[in-house]
Scaffold this motif. Structure first.
Motif, PDB file in Angstrom:
ATOM      1  N   PHE A  26       5.566  77.133 -17.121  1.00 56.47           N
ATOM      2  CA  PHE A  26       5.141  76.561 -18.394  1.00 56.47           C
ATOM      3  C   PHE A  26       3.619  76.439 -18.490  1.00 56.47           C
ATOM      4  O   PHE A  26       3.086  76.302 -19.583  1.00 56.47           O
ATOM      5  CB  PHE A  26       5.805  75.214 -18.637  1.00 56.47           C
ATOM      6  CG  PHE A  26       7.305  75.310 -18.698  1.00 56.47           C
ATOM      7  CD1 PHE A  26       7.937  76.350 -19.355  1.00 56.47           C
ATOM      8  CD2 PHE A  26       8.102  74.361 -18.075  1.00 56.47           C
ATOM      9  CE1 PHE A  26       9.315  76.449 -19.401  1.00 56.47           C
ATOM     10  CE2 PHE A  26       9.483  74.447 -18.120  1.00 56.47           C
ATOM     11  CZ  PHE A  26      10.091  75.493 -18.786  1.00 56.47           C
ATOM     12  N   ALA A  46       0.800  71.288 -27.608  1.00 56.02           N
ATOM     13  CA  ALA A  46       2.122  71.725 -27.145  1.00 56.02           C
ATOM     14  C   ALA A  46       2.487  73.045 -27.819  1.00 56.02           C
ATOM     15  O   ALA A  46       1.873  73.431 -28.819  1.00 56.02           O
ATOM     16  CB  ALA A  46       3.174  70.659 -27.457  1.00 56.02           C
ATOM     17  N   LEU A  61      12.422  75.726 -26.052  1.00 48.29           N
ATOM     18  CA  LEU A  61      11.810  74.655 -25.271  1.00 48.29           C
ATOM     19  C   LEU A  61      10.497  74.288 -25.935  1.00 48.29           C
ATOM     20  O   LEU A  61       9.776  75.170 -26.414  1.00 48.29           O
ATOM     21  CB  LEU A  61      11.531  75.114 -23.834  1.00 48.29           C
ATOM     22  CG  LEU A  61      12.715  75.623 -23.031  1.00 48.29           C
ATOM     23  CD1 LEU A  61      12.228  76.238 -21.719  1.00 48.29           C
ATOM     24  CD2 LEU A  61      13.709  74.507 -22.767  1.00 48.29           C
ATOM     25  N   CYS A  63       6.977  72.454 -24.932  1.00 50.55           N
ATOM     26  CA  CYS A  63       6.234  72.045 -23.742  1.00 50.55           C
ATOM     27  C   CYS A  63       4.810  71.655 -24.101  1.00 50.55           C
ATOM     28  O   CYS A  63       4.166  72.360 -24.883  1.00 50.55           O
ATOM     29  CB  CYS A  63       6.114  73.207 -22.753  1.00 50.55           C
ATOM     30  SG  CYS A  63       7.634  73.984 -22.279  1.00 50.55           S
ATOM     31  N   HIS A  67      -0.113  70.120 -17.631  1.00 48.16           N
ATOM     32  CA  HIS A  67       0.895  70.034 -16.569  1.00 48.16           C
ATOM     33  C   HIS A  67       1.167  68.561 -16.279  1.00 48.16           C
ATOM     34  O   HIS A  67       0.448  67.906 -15.523  1.00 48.16           O
ATOM     35  CB  HIS A  67       0.410  70.753 -15.314  1.00 48.16           C
ATOM     36  CG  HIS A  67       1.458  70.873 -14.258  1.00 48.16           C
ATOM     37  ND1 HIS A  67       2.416  71.871 -14.286  1.00 48.16           N
ATOM     38  CD2 HIS A  67       1.701  70.134 -13.166  1.00 48.16           C
ATOM     39  CE1 HIS A  67       3.204  71.736 -13.233  1.00 48.16           C
ATOM     40  NE2 HIS A  67       2.785  70.696 -12.537  1.00 48.16           N
ATOM     41  N   HIS A 119       7.053  70.085 -14.903  1.00 50.75           N
ATOM     42  CA  HIS A 119       6.383  70.256 -16.198  1.00 50.75           C
ATOM     43  C   HIS A 119       7.337  69.807 -17.305  1.00 50.75           C
ATOM     44  O   HIS A 119       8.402  70.389 -17.493  1.00 50.75           O
ATOM     45  CB  HIS A 119       5.976  71.714 -16.409  1.00 50.75           C
ATOM     46  CG  HIS A 119       4.959  71.903 -17.488  1.00 50.75           C
ATOM     47  ND1 HIS A 119       3.765  72.546 -17.256  1.00 50.75           N
ATOM     48  CD2 HIS A 119       4.944  71.553 -18.789  1.00 50.75           C
ATOM     49  CE1 HIS A 119       3.063  72.584 -18.381  1.00 50.75           C
ATOM     50  NE2 HIS A 119       3.778  71.977 -19.332  1.00 50.75           N
ATOM     51  N   HIS A 121       9.350  69.317 -20.551  1.00 52.99           N
ATOM     52  CA  HIS A 121       9.806  70.236 -21.594  1.00 52.99           C
ATOM     53  C   HIS A 121      11.061  69.668 -22.252  1.00 52.99           C
ATOM     54  O   HIS A 121      11.881  69.042 -21.607  1.00 52.99           O
ATOM     55  CB  HIS A 121      10.064  71.640 -21.041  1.00 52.99           C
ATOM     56  CG  HIS A 121      11.062  71.700 -19.939  1.00 52.99           C
ATOM     57  ND1 HIS A 121      10.783  71.304 -18.641  1.00 52.99           N
ATOM     58  CD2 HIS A 121      12.347  72.105 -19.927  1.00 52.99           C
ATOM     59  CE1 HIS A 121      11.850  71.474 -17.884  1.00 52.99           C
ATOM     60  NE2 HIS A 121      12.823  71.955 -18.651  1.00 52.99           N
TER      61      HIS A 121
END
Length: 162
Positions: A26, A46, A61, A63, A67, A119, A121
């Motif tokens: 990610f 994001a 997803l 994300c 991180h 990460h 998500h």
């Protein structure tokens, strides 16, 4: 209560290697082209991409770029944009695929079943009245009617641009 035993899912639970920021899929995805990384849309904090191992057709997803592993570690801006992107993703999936519902959620930490616990998500899984059958349990196979690249292209084309 009925139970379905799915031992093939143990691979997600038993693999104790969690990526750090140097090998995190990610963190790496936004560095690649949208088509190559299956990214549907990019925001400020994001982004949205298709799940490479979808539970259902159109599985997305959301994300944060940063991180961060847990929801309570995300900034207010990241939380707000993850929520806003989730809403748009739902609208796009309904428009493009005519889905009738969604499973939306986050698995926080390895113990909770997160495939990439390092990460944060959020999953957005489109659902239809007749989208389940015996195939995943008996044959360990999920029948998906569209190629990931085709789904990404149709979602990206339908994504509203400010």
């Amino acid at each position: 209560m009925a139970r379905l035993w799915v031992p093939h899912r143990m691979v997600y639970v038993a693999d104790h290697h969690q990526p750090d920021h140097t090998d995190c899929p990610f963190c790496e995805a936004p560095k690649r082209s949208d088509e190559d990384a299956l990214i549907v849309a990019r925001g400020e904090t994001a982004y949205v991409l298709l799940n490479l191992f979808p539970y259902n057709n159109g599985h997305m997803l959301v994300c944060p770029y940063r991180h961060v592993s847990l929801y309570d570690e995300a900034t207010r801006e990241e939380v707000a944009e993850v929520a806003a992107l989730t809403q748009v993703a739902m609208r796009v999936a309904r428009e493009v695929m005519g889905c009738q519902g969604f499973n939306i959620g986050m698995n926080q930490g390895e113990i909770a079943g997160a495939g990439v616990a390092a990460h944060l998500h959020q999953h957005i899984v489109p659902r239809w009245a007749a989208d389940s059958n015996f195939f995943p349990i008996i044959a360990k196979t999920k029948a998906l009617p569209q190629l990931l690249g085709d789904v990404r292209a149709s979602f990206a084309a339908a994504w509203p641009h400010p």
